[in-house]
Design an enzyme around this catalytic site. Structure first.
Site, PDB file in Angstrom:
ATOM      1  N   SER A  23     -56.812  25.395 -41.797  1.00  0.00           N
ATOM      2  CA  SER A  23     -55.446  25.639 -41.321  1.00  0.00           C
ATOM      3  C   SER A  23     -55.088  27.115 -41.483  1.00  0.00           C
ATOM      4  O   SER A  23     -54.550  27.742 -40.562  1.00  0.00           O
ATOM      5  CB  SER A  23     -54.451  24.789 -42.116  1.00  0.00           C
ATOM      6  OG  SER A  23     -54.579  23.428 -41.754  1.00  0.00           O
ATOM      7  N   ARG A  27     -54.757  30.126 -38.397  1.00  0.00           N
ATOM      8  CA  ARG A  27     -53.541  30.934 -38.246  1.00  0.00           C
ATOM      9  C   ARG A  27     -53.870  32.420 -38.376  1.00  0.00           C
ATOM     10  O   ARG A  27     -53.401  33.245 -37.587  1.00  0.00           O
ATOM     11  CB  ARG A  27     -52.514  30.541 -39.314  1.00  0.00           C
ATOM     12  CG  ARG A  27     -51.848  29.205 -39.031  1.00  0.00           C
ATOM     13  CD  ARG A  27     -51.147  28.687 -40.262  1.00  0.00           C
ATOM     14  NE  ARG A  27     -50.336  27.513 -40.009  1.00  0.00           N
ATOM     15  CZ  ARG A  27     -50.794  26.278 -39.840  1.00  0.00           C
ATOM     16  NH1 ARG A  27     -52.095  26.047 -39.901  1.00  0.00           N
ATOM     17  NH2 ARG A  27     -49.973  25.271 -39.616  1.00  0.00           N
ATOM     18  N   GLN A 146     -47.927  21.018 -35.352  1.00  0.00           N
ATOM     19  CA  GLN A 146     -48.829  22.008 -34.737  1.00  0.00           C
ATOM     20  C   GLN A 146     -48.200  22.652 -33.503  1.00  0.00           C
ATOM     21  O   GLN A 146     -48.451  23.816 -33.206  1.00  0.00           O
ATOM     22  CB  GLN A 146     -50.156  21.348 -34.375  1.00  0.00           C
ATOM     23  CG  GLN A 146     -50.919  20.862 -35.601  1.00  0.00           C
ATOM     24  CD  GLN A 146     -52.229  20.171 -35.247  1.00  0.00           C
ATOM     25  OE1 GLN A 146     -52.697  20.261 -34.117  1.00  0.00           O
ATOM     26  NE2 GLN A 146     -52.807  19.492 -36.209  1.00  0.00           N
ATOM     27  N   ASP A 297     -52.770  14.463 -44.144  1.00  0.00           N
ATOM     28  CA  ASP A 297     -54.232  14.508 -44.259  1.00  0.00           C
ATOM     29  C   ASP A 297     -54.742  13.938 -45.584  1.00  0.00           C
ATOM     30  O   ASP A 297     -55.946  13.723 -45.749  1.00  0.00           O
ATOM     31  CB  ASP A 297     -54.741  15.950 -44.095  1.00  0.00           C
ATOM     32  CG  ASP A 297     -54.511  16.473 -42.684  1.00  0.00           C
ATOM     33  OD1 ASP A 297     -54.003  15.708 -41.837  1.00  0.00           O
ATOM     34  OD2 ASP A 297     -54.820  17.653 -42.438  1.00  0.00           O
ATOM     35  N   LYS A 324     -54.293  11.421 -34.554  1.00  0.00           N
ATOM     36  CA  LYS A 324     -55.205  12.429 -35.112  1.00  0.00           C
ATOM     37  C   LYS A 324     -56.622  12.197 -34.559  1.00  0.00           C
ATOM     38  O   LYS A 324     -56.758  11.723 -33.447  1.00  0.00           O
ATOM     39  CB  LYS A 324     -55.101  12.429 -36.624  1.00  0.00           C
ATOM     40  CG  LYS A 324     -53.675  12.800 -37.071  1.00  0.00           C
ATOM     41  CD  LYS A 324     -53.629  13.513 -38.362  1.00  0.00           C
ATOM     42  CE  LYS A 324     -52.208  13.749 -38.826  1.00  0.00           C
ATOM     43  NZ  LYS A 324     -51.610  14.957 -38.206  1.00  0.00           N
ATOM     44  N   ARG A 372     -62.443  12.982 -42.042  1.00  0.00           N
ATOM     45  CA  ARG A 372     -61.761  12.438 -43.229  1.00  0.00           C
ATOM     46  C   ARG A 372     -62.127  10.970 -43.475  1.00  0.00           C
ATOM     47  O   ARG A 372     -62.022  10.495 -44.597  1.00  0.00           O
ATOM     48  CB  ARG A 372     -60.250  12.643 -43.129  1.00  0.00           C
ATOM     49  CG  ARG A 372     -59.882  14.111 -42.989  1.00  0.00           C
ATOM     50  CD  ARG A 372     -58.481  14.441 -43.406  1.00  0.00           C
ATOM     51  NE  ARG A 372     -58.160  15.806 -42.975  1.00  0.00           N
ATOM     52  CZ  ARG A 372     -58.592  16.914 -43.585  1.00  0.00           C
ATOM     53  NH1 ARG A 372     -59.332  16.836 -44.676  1.00  0.00           N
ATOM     54  NH2 ARG A 372     -58.274  18.108 -43.121  1.00  0.00           N
ATOM     55  N   LYS A 397     -66.313  19.109 -39.190  1.00  0.00           N
ATOM     56  CA  LYS A 397     -65.019  19.508 -38.608  1.00  0.00           C
ATOM     57  C   LYS A 397     -64.215  20.378 -39.585  1.00  0.00           C
ATOM     58  O   LYS A 397     -63.526  21.302 -39.175  1.00  0.00           O
ATOM     59  CB  LYS A 397     -64.215  18.262 -38.213  1.00  0.00           C
ATOM     60  CG  LYS A 397     -62.968  18.589 -37.424  1.00  0.00           C
ATOM     61  CD  LYS A 397     -62.354  17.338 -36.829  1.00  0.00           C
ATOM     62  CE  LYS A 397     -61.245  17.662 -35.851  1.00  0.00           C
ATOM     63  NZ  LYS A 397     -60.030  18.201 -36.442  1.00  0.00           N
TER      64      LYS A 397
END
Ligand code: S3P
Ligand code: PEP
Length: 416
Positions: A23, A27, A146, A297, A324, A372, A397
């Site tokens: 994340s 950014r 997002q 998450d 997701k 996950r 991922k």
């Protein structure tokens, strides 16, 4: 199709270098590109979701394949709309079913030139970028943060800046705050004006050196390992985490304090980074109620842990799990049934375990192209010997060296 047979070690004393946060990496990369380069952020993640952004920004191909990366799809859509060039942006089959209409509508109302190539509301998109004017925008805040982060990051380069008015209950708010803090570090003026209004001034970013934190979301699987392992003396050291983290998922410390895991910080060096040591601690919890709106998450990790510890639960704030990498509510119900747990869901956002059990089939765990799912189920090998898992490679991922790290902690992992 690959599968693994996974067995747990009897004792654990391991030091794990977690991956960098995807994340934060994503950014930092978008802002790096919007500030026209200079010093590349340090400690960028080597995961798939970050590599797709690096490739897109570096090569600027006509067709950008963003694969399964939700943040990259949303952030690049805003980026491409506001910078010159003409591109198609696409992704995996699942990505082509993850909604993007709210973001596209918002960008179009700012004047962006975007068209749907297949189905309205979903990638792939064709985008011809241009200088956008900006201004005031209303946007739902209750579907995915997002979209909001994507818009915020282009705010400083819009002629009039940006004012976002969010409607509905805001989900994943810590990720919006993460965006604002990283923007501020790079010289932007961007802040909450009220509970639901954010203002970004038209003021260019300043390129600066930046160090990406390691990933608190990825740490959650080590918390689960500590909670489920049978070794009372177990120790796990996690490196590269920040104590005053930008990541809302650092709340994992508080969640697992209730589930028998103690967190101790040892400051190390000058970068505000810390080595975090996990040990077992006594706990008494028969049932657990928690709202995951701010940290979606972490839900899979905590759901699987509670089942295996025999702790009944009532978890809310899970609506975003349906859009997701897979429908995570369905996936959890199906896979936990294989291990002997019957879960119920309600109102599209609640998952409940009342203690209902069935006979475990011990069929291989499926991973649904969801990193996950693989990482949350791996620690169940402490309870289920010879745990079988299909398509374990999905971890790339966000955490490409997950299985290597388990091997380093003496898990036995055999490829079938
Ligand atoms: O902005 C981000 O980096 C993220 C925001 C969250 O998504 P939603 O806002 O869609 O819940 C989270 O689930 C995702 O893994 C990463
Ligand atoms: C939801 C996730 O990622 P994304 O939405 O960025 O694909 C995740 O990493 O759990």
């Amino acid at each position: 199709m690959k599968s693994y047979t996974i067995n747990a070690p009897l004792q654990i004393d391991a030091t794990i270098e977690l991956p960098a946060s995807k994340s934060i990496s994503n950014r930092a990369l978008i802002i790096y590109a919007l500030s026209h380069g200079g010093i590349l952020p340090k400690n960028l993640s080597d995961c798939d979701d970050t590599e797709v952004i690096i490739a897109a920004l570096k090569n600027s191909p006509d067709i950008i394949d963003i694969k399964a990366a939700g943040t990259a799809m949303r952030f690049m859509t805003a980026f491409l709309s506001s910078t010159l060039g003409s591109h198609t942006i696409t992704g995996t089959e699942r990505m082509q079913h993850r909604p993007i209409k709210i973001l596209v509508d918002a960008l179009k109302s700012l004047g962006a030139n975007i068209s749907y190539i297949k189905e309205d509301g979903f990638p792939p998109l064709h985008i011809t970028g241009k200088q956008l004017t900006g201004g005031h925008l209303q946007i739902p805040g209750n579907i995915s943060s997002q979209y909001i982060s994507a818009l915020l990051m282009i705010g400083p380069i819009l002629k009039q800046g940006l004012e976002l008015e969010l409607s509905g209950e805001i989900v994943s708010r810590p990720y919006i705050n993460m965006t604002l803090k990283i923007m501020a570090y790079f010289g932007a003026e961007a802040q909450w004006e009220s509970e639901n209004i954010i203002k970004v001034s038209p003021k260019p970013y300043i390129n600066k050196a930046y160090l990406v934190e390691n990933d608190w979301s990825g740490s959650s699987y080590w918390y689960e390992i500590m909670a489920l392992c049978k070794d009372d003396q177990a120790k796990i050291h996690l490196t590269g985490l920040f104590r005053n983290s930008l990541q809302g998922d650092s709340v994992i410390q508080d969640i697992f304090a209730k589930l028998g895991v103690r967190t101790v910080f040892e400051e190390s060096g000058t970068d505000a980074t810390t080595t975090v040591t996990l040990t077992k601690t006594p706990y008494h919890l028969e049932s657990f109620t928690y709202d995951f709106t701010k940290c979606p998450d972490l839900a899979q990790t905590v759901v699987v842990t509670c089942c295996e510890l025999g702790i009944k639960f009532h978890f809310t704030g899970l609506a975003s799990l349906k859009i997701k990498e897979t429908d995570r509510i369905e996936a959890l119900k199906i896979e936990l049934r294989k291990l002997g747990f019957i879960l119920h869901d309600e109102h599209d956002d609640t998952l409940i375990w009342n203690g209902d059990r069935c006979e475990a089939s011990m069929a291989p765990i499926d991973t649904y192209e969801d990193h996950r799912m693989a990482m949350a189920f791996a620690p169940t090998c402490f309870v289920h010997k010879d745990l079988l898992m299909n398509n374990p490679q999905v971890v790339s991922k966000s955490y490409p060296h997950f299985w290597d790290d388990l091997r380093q902690a003496n898990f036995l992992i055999k490829q079938n």
